[in-house]
Write an enzyme that holds these catalytic residues in place. Structure first.
Site, mmCIF file in Angstrom:
data_model
loop_
_atom_site.group_PDB
_atom_site.id
_atom_site.type_symbol
_atom_site.label_atom_id
_atom_site.label_comp_id
_atom_site.label_asym_id
_atom_site.label_seq_id
_atom_site.Cartn_x
_atom_site.Cartn_y
_atom_site.Cartn_z
ATOM 1 C CB CYS A 30 -0.774 -0.036 1.211
ATOM 2 S SG CYS A 30 -2.005 1.332 1.230
ATOM 3 C CB CYS A 32 -2.077 5.402 1.255
ATOM 4 S SG CYS A 32 -2.719 5.259 -0.149
ATOM 5 C CB CYS A 90 -3.041 -3.471 -3.061
ATOM 6 S SG CYS A 90 -4.631 -2.870 -3.290
ATOM 7 C CB CYS A 146 -4.544 -3.854 2.693
ATOM 8 S SG CYS A 146 -5.913 -2.752 2.773
ATOM 9 C CB CYS A 161 -9.838 1.244 0.169
ATOM 10 S SG CYS A 161 -8.360 1.824 -1.053
HETATM 11 FE FE1 SF4 Z 1 -4.045 0.529 0.098
HETATM 12 FE FE2 SF4 Z 1 -6.574 0.461 -0.479
HETATM 13 FE FE3 SF4 Z 1 -4.976 -1.215 -1.612
HETATM 14 FE FE4 SF4 Z 1 -5.662 -1.413 1.300
HETATM 15 S S1 SF4 Z 1 -7.085 -1.859 -0.614
HETATM 16 S S2 SF4 Z 1 -3.539 -1.746 0.139
HETATM 17 S S3 SF4 Z 1 -5.832 0.916 1.255
HETATM 18 S S4 SF4 Z 1 -4.837 0.802 -1.843
#
Ligand code: SF4
Length: 172
Positions: free
Chosen positions: A107, A109, A126, A128, A137
């Site tokens: 991820c 972020c 991802c 996750c 998310c």
């Molecule tokens: Fe990041 Fe969203 Fe992927 Fe989870 S689902 S790893 S929060 S981009």
């Protein structure tokens, strides 16, 4: 549907920067993990031996793969993209960069003190665990209908990702 505020767009741009450099995002939008640094911090990244041209090809391939994955995952989870497509574009670019440097779509972020360890652990690869278990998310890549920033799009093209994430793959 609400307009995506400027601070979120700026935060997304810092994500892209963070996945390509050692920069630590200053914004509170990015959350910290509690991982302790280990010797694996000193392992070579997967792209260490690549020439710039090889890396560019690898990032383009990963960008195509992560775009296809995102479109398929959106369909499978009945989620949608943000009304501002630059948000998913930047996140997909960050995932692709991590796929090349770490071998896994970690991820983009979050801040990690040891990215290699996190990628091996898998919790934040991802999609996750929070997304798989609760449709959460925090990158705003996969949005549920009740999200204030959800748009209508369930598909994003490679060209859109490339253009909206700020340039050709591997150049940033
Ligand atoms: Fe990041 Fe969203 Fe992927 Fe989870 S689902 S790893 S929060 S981009």
């Amino acid at each position: 549907m609400r307009t995506v505020p400027m601070y979120l767009s700026l935060a997304m741009l810092s994500i892209l920067h963070a996945t390509t450099t050692a920069f630590v995002p200053p914004t509170s939008f990015l959350t910290k993990t509690t991982t302790t640094p280990t010797t694996s911090s000193f392992q070579m990244s997967k792209d260490a031996d690549m020439t710039p041209e090889e890396r560019e090809i690898a990032v383009e391939k990963a960008l195509k793969a992560m775009t296809a994955f995102s479109n398929k995952y959106i369909a499978n989870t009945s989620t949608k993209y943000c009304s501002d497509l630059s948000i998913p574009a930047v996140v997909i670019k960050g995932l692709a960069e991590h796929k090349v440097t770490l071998g896994a779509p970690l991820c983009p972020c979050r801040y990690y003190s040891d990215k290699e360890k996190e990628a091996k652990d898998g919790f934040w690869n991802c999609p996750c665990v929070p997304m798989r278990e609760r449709h959460e998310c925090h990158c705003m890549l996969f949005l549920t209908e009740d999200n204030d920033f959800v748009g209508d799009a369930t598909e994003i093209s490679f060209d859109q990702v490339n253009e909206l994430s700020g340039g050709a793959p591997g150049i940033v």
